[in-house]
Motif scaffolding. Structure first.
Motif, mmCIF file in Angstrom:
data_model
loop_
_atom_site.group_PDB
_atom_site.id
_atom_site.type_symbol
_atom_site.label_atom_id
_atom_site.label_comp_id
_atom_site.label_asym_id
_atom_site.label_seq_id
_atom_site.Cartn_x
_atom_site.Cartn_y
_atom_site.Cartn_z
ATOM 1 N N GLU A 196 185.091 59.573 4.899
ATOM 2 C CA GLU A 196 184.563 58.231 5.154
ATOM 3 C C GLU A 196 184.558 57.895 6.642
ATOM 4 N N ARG A 197 185.555 58.368 7.358
ATOM 5 C CA ARG A 197 185.660 58.105 8.796
ATOM 6 C C ARG A 197 184.951 59.172 9.637
ATOM 7 N N ALA A 198 184.317 60.123 8.970
ATOM 8 C CA ALA A 198 183.624 61.216 9.653
ATOM 9 C C ALA A 198 184.581 62.038 10.518
ATOM 10 N N LYS A 201 183.428 67.051 8.195
ATOM 11 C CA LYS A 201 182.153 67.128 7.501
ATOM 12 C C LYS A 201 182.012 68.528 6.922
ATOM 13 N N ARG A 202 181.186 68.653 5.923
ATOM 14 C CA ARG A 202 180.990 69.957 5.288
ATOM 15 C C ARG A 202 180.122 70.836 6.169
ATOM 16 N N ASN A 203 180.410 72.139 6.134
ATOM 17 C CA ASN A 203 179.527 73.075 6.833
ATOM 18 C C ASN A 203 178.712 73.850 5.818
ATOM 19 N N ALA A 204 177.983 74.841 6.272
ATOM 20 C CA ALA A 204 177.052 75.559 5.399
ATOM 21 C C ALA A 204 177.763 76.448 4.397
ATOM 22 N N HIS A 205 179.062 76.596 4.517
ATOM 23 C CA HIS A 205 179.783 77.511 3.645
ATOM 24 C C HIS A 205 180.543 76.788 2.542
ATOM 25 N N LYS A 206 180.089 75.585 2.213
ATOM 26 C CA LYS A 206 180.551 74.842 1.052
ATOM 27 C C LYS A 206 182.019 74.449 1.150
ATOM 28 N N LEU A 211 186.076 70.057 11.537
ATOM 29 C CA LEU A 211 186.829 68.942 12.090
ATOM 30 C C LEU A 211 186.059 68.393 13.281
ATOM 31 N N THR A 212 185.703 67.122 13.241
ATOM 32 C CA THR A 212 184.904 66.510 14.306
ATOM 33 C C THR A 212 185.800 66.065 15.465
ATOM 34 N N GLY A 213 185.158 65.696 16.568
ATOM 35 C CA GLY A 213 185.897 65.170 17.710
ATOM 36 C C GLY A 213 186.718 63.942 17.351
ATOM 37 N N PRO A 214 186.100 62.935 16.683
ATOM 38 C CA PRO A 214 186.877 61.764 16.267
ATOM 39 C C PRO A 214 188.053 62.125 15.357
ATOM 40 N N GLY A 215 187.859 63.124 14.490
ATOM 41 C CA GLY A 215 188.934 63.543 13.604
ATOM 42 C C GLY A 215 190.082 64.164 14.372
ATOM 43 N N SER A 216 189.741 65.003 15.332
ATOM 44 C CA SER A 216 190.768 65.647 16.149
ATOM 45 C C SER A 216 191.571 64.606 16.923
ATOM 46 N N ARG A 217 190.868 63.623 17.490
ATOM 47 C CA ARG A 217 191.561 62.580 18.251
ATOM 48 C C ARG A 217 192.429 61.708 17.334
ATOM 49 N N ALA A 218 191.921 61.408 16.144
ATOM 50 C CA ALA A 218 192.671 60.565 15.213
ATOM 51 C C ALA A 218 193.972 61.237 14.787
ATOM 52 N N LEU A 219 193.913 62.527 14.482
ATOM 53 C CA LEU A 219 195.114 63.229 14.042
ATOM 54 C C LEU A 219 196.134 63.351 15.171
ATOM 55 N N GLU A 220 195.656 63.462 16.401
ATOM 56 C CA GLU A 220 196.590 63.515 17.521
ATOM 57 C C GLU A 220 197.242 62.149 17.733
ATOM 58 N N GLU A 221 196.451 61.077 17.609
ATOM 59 C CA GLU A 221 196.999 59.737 17.802
ATOM 60 C C GLU A 221 197.960 59.343 16.675
ATOM 61 N N ILE A 222 197.610 59.681 15.433
ATOM 62 C CA ILE A 222 198.407 59.247 14.283
ATOM 63 C C ILE A 222 199.613 60.147 14.059
#
Length: 233
Positions: A196-198, A201-206, A211-222
Motif C-alpha cells: 500500500e505504501r509502495a 512492488k512485484r517484479n517479473a518473476h512473480k 524493494l523501492t527507495g521509499p521502502g528502504s528509507r522507511a525500514l531504516e527510519e523505523i
C-alpha cells in the motif's frame, strides 16, 4: 486413533511438475491451468491431471471465475508446510531451480502472504532484539511497541483468546537463509502495508519483489535496517 494419510501428501509431492506448479502458487495468487502448465513445462492436459491430484490431497483449490478456472493453494497453512519442507530439501526444485529461474527471488520475495528472504529474516531478528517479538513455546508472541503502527500492524486486543491453530505471529523457516522469518497475520499485515505504501512492488518473476527507495528509507527510519546492504550482500 485415526492415522494421518501422509502417503497421500507424499504422492502429491513426488512429481517434479507438481512441485513446480506449487512453487508458482506459493506467491499467494491464483493461476489458470494453462498458466501453470506453461510454468511446469507440460501440456495443459497433463497439468489437469496433476492439479486434480493436488486438489485431492487438499493442497490446492479450484475456483471458477467467469469462463476460467483458477487454482490457488488451499490456505496459508499449506504454504507454511511447503516452506518448511523446502528448508529440509536443499536439492529439491523448490530450492535450486527456483534460484536458477531468477536470482533476485531469493533476496526479496513473498512466501504466500508475507515477506521472505534475507530482508524478512533481518526484520524478524530486529523484532526479537527490540523485544517486539518474544520466542515462546516454539512460537512468537508480539509485544506492544510504537513501531508496529509504522509498519502497518494492529496487535490483537485480547491475544489470550486468539485461535491457537492460527497464531497472530508464527515463525516460518526461510528456505534460502535457514533462519526464521515471521508469518501469520502479523507478517501478512506488514506485506500488505508495504504494498500500500509502495515500499515493495512485484517484479517479473512473480514471487520476487523489488524493494523501492521509499521502502528502504522507511525500514531504516523505523527499524534501523540498512536493507539495501542486506539485499546486495
Amino acid at each position: 486413533m485415526t492415522t494421518p494419510r501422509f502417503d497421500i501428501i507424499g504422492q502429491a509431492l513426488s512429481d517434479a511438475s507438481r512441485t513446480r506448479m506449487l512453487c508458482e502458487l506459493m506467491e499467494g495468487r491464483s493461476f489458470t491451468n494453462k498458466e501453470l502448465a506453461s510454468a511446469a513445462g507440460i501440456t495443459a492436459q497433463t497439468a489437469t491431471a496433476h492439479l486434480r491430484m493436488l486438489q485431492n490431497a487438499g493442497l490446492v483449490l479450484a475456483e471458477k471465475r467467469g469462463r476460467c478456472v483458477f487454482h490457488r493453494l488451499a490456505n496459508a497453512e499449506v504454504a507454511g508446510v511447503l516452506e518448511q519442507l523446502a528448508a529440509i530439501a536443499p536439492s529439491s526444485h523448490l530450492h535450486q531451480a527456483q534460484r536458477r529461474k531468477a536470482g533476485e527471488i531469493a533476496q526479496v520475495r513473498s512466501c504466500y502472504d508475507h515477506l521472505a528472504g534475507p530482508l524478512a529474516v533481518a526484520m524478524t531478528t530486529r523484532f526479537l532484539e527490540r523485544g517486539m517479538l518474544v520466542e515462546e513455546n516454539g512460537g512468537f508472541r508480539a509485544c506492544a511497541d510504537a513501531a508496529w503502527h509504522n509498519l502497518g500492524v494492529s496487535l490483537p486486543q485480547n491475544p489470550s483468546v486468539a485461535d491457537s491453530r492460527q497464531p497472530f505471529a508464527r515463525p516460518c523457516m526461510d528456505w534460502t537463509e535457514r533462519r526464521l522469518h515471521v508469518a501469520g497475520a502479523l507478517g501478512r499485515q506488514i506485506l500488505t502495508h508495504a504494498f500500500e505504501r509502495a515500499w515493495v512492488k512485484r517484479n517479473a518473476h512473480k514471487r520476487g519483489l523489488v524493494l523501492t527507495g521509499p521502502g528502504s528509507r522507511a525500514l531504516e527510519e523505523i527499524m534501523g535496517l540498512r536493507s539495501q546492504e542486506l539485499i546486495d550482500g
